[in-house]
Design a protein around this motif. Structure first.
Motif, PDB file in Angstrom:
ATOM      1  N   UNK A 179       0.835  -1.200   0.147  1.00  0.00           N
ATOM      2  CA  UNK A 179      -0.115  -0.124  -0.081  1.00  0.00           C
ATOM      3  C   UNK A 179       0.837   1.280  -0.113  1.00  0.00           C
ATOM      4  N   UNK A 180       1.844   1.134   0.743  1.00  0.00           N
ATOM      5  CA  UNK A 180       2.920   2.336   0.527  1.00  0.00           C
ATOM      6  C   UNK A 180       3.137   2.489  -0.952  1.00  0.00           C
ATOM      7  N   UNK A 181       3.585   1.535  -1.646  1.00  0.00           N
ATOM      8  CA  UNK A 181       3.975   1.484  -3.375  1.00  0.00           C
ATOM      9  C   UNK A 181       2.875   2.214  -4.045  1.00  0.00           C
ATOM     10  N   UNK A 182       1.700   1.683  -3.425  1.00  0.00           N
ATOM     11  CA  UNK A 182       0.444   2.025  -4.368  1.00  0.00           C
ATOM     12  C   UNK A 182       0.044   3.508  -4.094  1.00  0.00           C
ATOM     13  N   UNK A 183       0.224   4.221  -3.039  1.00  0.00           N
ATOM     14  CA  UNK A 183      -0.406   5.255  -2.526  1.00  0.00           C
ATOM     15  C   UNK A 183       0.607   6.641  -2.348  1.00  0.00           C
ATOM     16  N   UNK A 184       1.489   6.061  -1.344  1.00  0.00           N
ATOM     17  CA  UNK A 184       2.421   7.160  -0.668  1.00  0.00           C
ATOM     18  C   UNK A 184       3.537   7.370  -1.724  1.00  0.00           C
ATOM     19  N   UNK A 185       3.901   8.831  -2.074  1.00  0.00           N
ATOM     20  CA  UNK A 185       4.952   9.018  -2.759  1.00  0.00           C
ATOM     21  C   UNK A 185       6.365   9.170  -2.044  1.00  0.00           C
ATOM     22  N   UNK A 186       6.174   8.808  -0.951  1.00  0.00           N
ATOM     23  CA  UNK A 186       7.288   9.155   0.116  1.00  0.00           C
ATOM     24  C   UNK A 186       7.686   7.619   0.455  1.00  0.00           C
ATOM     25  N   UNK A 187       8.777   7.047   0.294  1.00  0.00           N
ATOM     26  CA  UNK A 187       9.021   5.538   0.471  1.00  0.00           C
ATOM     27  C   UNK A 187       9.127   5.398   2.092  1.00  0.00           C
ATOM     28  N   UNK A 188       8.923   4.187   2.471  1.00  0.00           N
ATOM     29  CA  UNK A 188       9.011   3.653   3.831  1.00  0.00           C
ATOM     30  C   UNK A 188      10.561   3.379   3.976  1.00  0.00           C
ATOM     31  N   UNK A 189      10.844   3.123   5.349  1.00  0.00           N
ATOM     32  CA  UNK A 189      12.241   2.542   5.465  1.00  0.00           C
ATOM     33  C   UNK A 189      11.945   0.831   5.963  1.00  0.00           C
ATOM     34  N   UNK A 190      12.954  -0.026   5.259  1.00  0.00           N
ATOM     35  CA  UNK A 190      12.667  -1.259   5.310  1.00  0.00           C
ATOM     36  C   UNK A 190      12.356  -1.728   6.808  1.00  0.00           C
ATOM     37  N   UNK A 191      12.883  -1.324   7.720  1.00  0.00           N
ATOM     38  CA  UNK A 191      12.567  -1.706   9.173  1.00  0.00           C
ATOM     39  C   UNK A 191      11.306  -1.153   9.935  1.00  0.00           C
ATOM     40  N   UNK A 192      10.610  -0.548   9.177  1.00  0.00           N
ATOM     41  CA  UNK A 192       9.398  -0.063   9.867  1.00  0.00           C
ATOM     42  C   UNK A 192       8.203  -0.895   9.826  1.00  0.00           C
ATOM     43  N   UNK A 193       7.392  -0.804  10.854  1.00  0.00           N
ATOM     44  CA  UNK A 193       6.079  -1.476  11.154  1.00  0.00           C
ATOM     45  C   UNK A 193       5.008  -0.334  11.573  1.00  0.00           C
ATOM     46  N   UNK A 194       4.634   0.566  10.741  1.00  0.00           N
ATOM     47  CA  UNK A 194       3.988   1.612  10.997  1.00  0.00           C
ATOM     48  C   UNK A 194       2.530   1.450  11.679  1.00  0.00           C
ATOM     49  N   UNK A 195       2.127   0.315  10.926  1.00  0.00           N
ATOM     50  CA  UNK A 195       0.804  -0.301  11.432  1.00  0.00           C
ATOM     51  C   UNK A 195       0.654  -0.509  12.910  1.00  0.00           C
ATOM     52  N   UNK A 196       1.655  -0.845  13.265  1.00  0.00           N
ATOM     53  CA  UNK A 196       1.532  -1.378  14.830  1.00  0.00           C
ATOM     54  C   UNK A 196       1.348  -0.122  15.716  1.00  0.00           C
ATOM     55  N   UNK A 197       1.892   1.106  15.290  1.00  0.00           N
ATOM     56  CA  UNK A 197       1.735   2.354  16.133  1.00  0.00           C
ATOM     57  C   UNK A 197       0.697   3.153  15.635  1.00  0.00           C
ATOM     58  N   UNK A 198      -0.107   2.777  14.807  1.00  0.00           N
ATOM     59  CA  UNK A 198      -1.057   3.576  13.940  1.00  0.00           C
ATOM     60  C   UNK A 198      -2.243   3.588  14.863  1.00  0.00           C
ATOM     61  N   UNK A 199      -2.494   4.600  15.765  1.00  0.00           N
ATOM     62  CA  UNK A 199      -3.541   4.514  16.834  1.00  0.00           C
ATOM     63  C   UNK A 199      -4.955   4.614  16.357  1.00  0.00           C
ATOM     64  N   UNK A 200      -4.905   5.119  15.209  1.00  0.00           N
ATOM     65  CA  UNK A 200      -6.194   5.568  14.496  1.00  0.00           C
ATOM     66  C   UNK A 200      -6.907   4.241  14.147  1.00  0.00           C
ATOM     67  N   UNK A 201      -6.159   3.122  14.194  1.00  0.00           N
ATOM     68  CA  UNK A 201      -6.951   1.756  13.945  1.00  0.00           C
ATOM     69  C   UNK A 201      -7.727   1.476  14.950  1.00  0.00           C
TER      70      UNK A 201
END
Length: 641
Positions: A541-563
């Motif tokens: 989904x990063x690749x499909x939508x974000x124009x700013x690339x992630x860093x490989x070691x990230x797990x953003x979803x785990x800290x995405x409190x809005x979930x």
């Protein structure tokens, strides 16, 4: 007699919570019993309102204290009581006898507001499965209990999972002087950067050390991992099971039913439409950053360097140095300026309440009564600086839902701003969150608690706050409070340059927002499980939508409190922004304090709370249905135009 604010304790917060939250739950139970025995239909609905007031009071107390109280014991108790309140709510909305009594009410004996309350209540009962067989009801009961536990755990892991990154003191090169002073080096010449907003945001924006920025970003975007991986997997599966058990295709359809958007499929369509509309502007933004980064030998714009190069471009090409801008935004002046601006705009007066009268959970909290024409409308509490175990984002919490003739609305602003100089982004955030607080207070004088405060459809609630951000971008407004140490107001030319520079990145930011929205929706629609699947889908989904690339070691979803809170509906931020831009078009940008339009907006959008559908509120204000023209024009406008 005038209504009085709720009495808060001086020290025994656990005792207060027992009395306030558990006492209100007991009261709600008594009222539910009286409801089933009420012979008169109008009285029955009034008793239902009584029960909802008590339940709302219980939820407000435990939700707030679990997020802000410094005593871990009080936080634990608040979480326990919240479990009890949710269990009570689940049992109530599965109670066939209560449903039958409400369903038997003759709408003809009610006025329009009463009929709206009744229709909403019956819908909520059906969405809880009350009209299903006993096996289904019992399974829903168990699932709701499980969801309470999972949502608390997900939020707790984020709140309590604060981390730090140790970097060389030289990595502070480029940071503001006050930031450097607040981060002294240890004996080894190292400094510690936390995952708190006042640490990580300035560091990622200003540190010239690319390796250190990468390390700080890796820590920040890994918050609550791996603790939240199994929690999120279970949460997604449990929400799906409940939704399908109740006859929905999946959780997004269940979630969207009560919102303006209507269906889960419409969420996907909206996300893709905004992503497509913002692609050209976003690619233009990234190209500018990439061109500047190439001068440093950097080819890739990712989450560790995008803020840094955006600030660099703004400084070099727009002559906007965020560190110089900060000197005009001392926290105390911004705080007072916000009150002055919103008071003038909406005809309000804020009267500071002495600490001896307004006891709160921490000495940082300041309290104000909100008055209009000498009458107290409500009370607000501002808890604006970071500390241990405190909610670590920015949000408005209820303390008391306002009800006409019964209880004053009280709201709490919970943020994490620095105590000294603020970035202008922080100022915008403060205006935004204060918009929610105003909505809570101004809409706090309805007879029916169902209409109280920010009670509109969930995909509209951000629109009033997003619109109030516009006042934080007006030179005329800012110059009323934004002054440097010598008392000189921020130059109009600088604010104009800031606005032009802010146009850089809006397309890129819109695409980032659509990544968040797609992640929120797709995780619920597809339900990947375990770290490997969650991580893989996130990167897709990063690749499909974000124009700013992630860093490989990230797990953003785990800290995405809005979930936890927004669930599958993070799209609501952008949906609301479309409406906010349209509402703002009714104001004269050369005279943002013009009283007629401000009062019309206050009285037709904010004061009604949830008494009308959001689309009708906006139409009442604009004199026409809302449209997307203002949003599209804003999105397509080139930087500096």
């Amino acid at each position: 007699m005038p209504l009085e604010p709720v009495a808060l304790p001086s020290d025994d917060w656990a005792g207060w919570l027992e009395e306030r939250a558990r006492g209100e739950l007991r009261l709600a139970g008594t009222q539910v019993g009286a409801l089933t025995e009420a012979a008169d239909d109008a009285v029955a609905l009034e008793v239902w309102n009584d029960a909802m007031i008590a339940l709302g009071n219980a939820f407000a107390a435990c939700s707030l204290l679990s997020s802000v109280h410094p005593d871990a014991g009080v936080v634990e108790l608040a979480e326990q009581v919240e479990v009890e309140a949710r269990s009570f709510s689940t049992d109530l909305f599965l109670d066939a006898e209560v449903f039958a009594r409400l369903d038997a009410i003759d709408p003809a004996v009610l006025d329009d507001d009463g009929r709206r309350v009744l229709e909403d209540a019956l819908r909520d009962f059906r969405r809880s499965g009350v009209d299903r067989d006993e096996d289904v009801r019992e399974r829903v009961r168990a699932l709701d209990q499980r969801l309470t536990d999972l949502e608390q755990a997900f939020s707790r892991h984020i709140r309590d999972g604060r981390r730090t990154t140790t970097v060389p003191a030289s990595a502070l090169d480029g940071l503001p002087e006050d930031f450097v002073a607040d981060h002294p080096a240890d004996d080894a010449g190292r400094v510690t950067i936390s995952t708190e907003y006042p640490d990580v945001h300035p560091f990622l924006a200003f540190s010239r050390d690319a390796e250190a920025r990468h390390a700080v970003a890796a820590t920040y975007y890994d918050l609550a991992h791996p603790a939240n991986d199994p929690v999120l997997s279970d949460l997604l599966a449990t929400r799906h099971e409940k939704a399908t058990l109740l006859g929905y295709a999946g959780f997004p359809d269940y979630d969207a039913e009560t919102k303006m958007i209507g269906t889960g499929a419409a969420i996907a369509e909206f996300v893709d439409r905004v992503a497509a509309e913002s692609l050209e502007a976003g690619e233009r933004d990234v190209a500018v950053l990439r061109e500047r980064a190439a001068q440093d030998g950097v080819e890739r714009i990712d989450i560790s360097n995008s803020r840094y190069y955006a600030e660099t471009v703004r400084r070099e090409q727009y002559d906007v140095d965020a560190q110089q801008v900060r000197r005009y935004f001392d926290f105390a002046k911004v705080h007072d300026g916000l009150l002055a601006v919103t008071g003038r705009l909406f005809g309000l007066e804020y009267v500071a309440v002495e600490r001896s009268e307004a006891r709160t959970w921490h000495e940082d909290v300041s309290t104000y009564d909100v008055l209009a024409d000498g009458e107290r409308l409500g009370r607000i509490h501002l808890d604006l600086h970071p500390r241990e175990r405190k909610y670590n984002h920015a949000a408005q919490f209820d303390l008391v839902p306002g009800v006409a003739g019964r209880q004053l609305p009280e709201g709490v602003l919970v943020c994490n701003f620095p105590r000294g100089l603020m970035d202008h982004d922080d100022v915008v955030t403060l205006f935004h969150e204060f918009g929610h607080l105003l909505h809570h207070v101004l809409a706090g004088r309805h007879t029916w608690v169902r209409f109280s405060g920010v009670a509109t459809e969930w995909d509209f609630v951000e629109a009033p706050s997003q619109m109030l951000e516009e006042w934080a971008w007006s030179a005329d407004v800012l110059r009323t409070f934004a002054t440097d140490a010598d008392g000189e107001p921020v130059p109009t030319a600088l604010v104009e340059a800031m606005r032009a520079a802010d146009e850089l990145g809006k397309g890129m930011q819109a695409r980032t927002q659509m990544f968040y929205a797609a992640l929120s929706y797709r995780l619920h629609e597809e339900r990947p499980t375990g770290e490997d699947q969650l991580t893989a889908r996130m990167f897709e989904l990063y690749d499909a939508y974000s124009l700013v690339a992630p860093i490989p070691e990230s797990h953003f979803y785990a800290g995405f409190g809005h979930l936890s809170g927004y669930k599958s509906a993070y799209y609501t931020y952008m949906w609301s922004l479309v409406i906010a831009k349209d509402m703002f078009s009714a104001f004269d940008e050369d005279d943002l304090f013009a009283p007629e339009v401000a009062q019309r907006y206050r009285d037709r959008v904010l004061v009604p709370g949830g008494s009308k559908d959001a689309a009708d509120l906006v139409e009442d204000f604009l004199g026409r249905p809302y449209d997307t023209e203002a949003f599209s024009a804003w999105l397509s406008r080139r930087p500096g135009a």
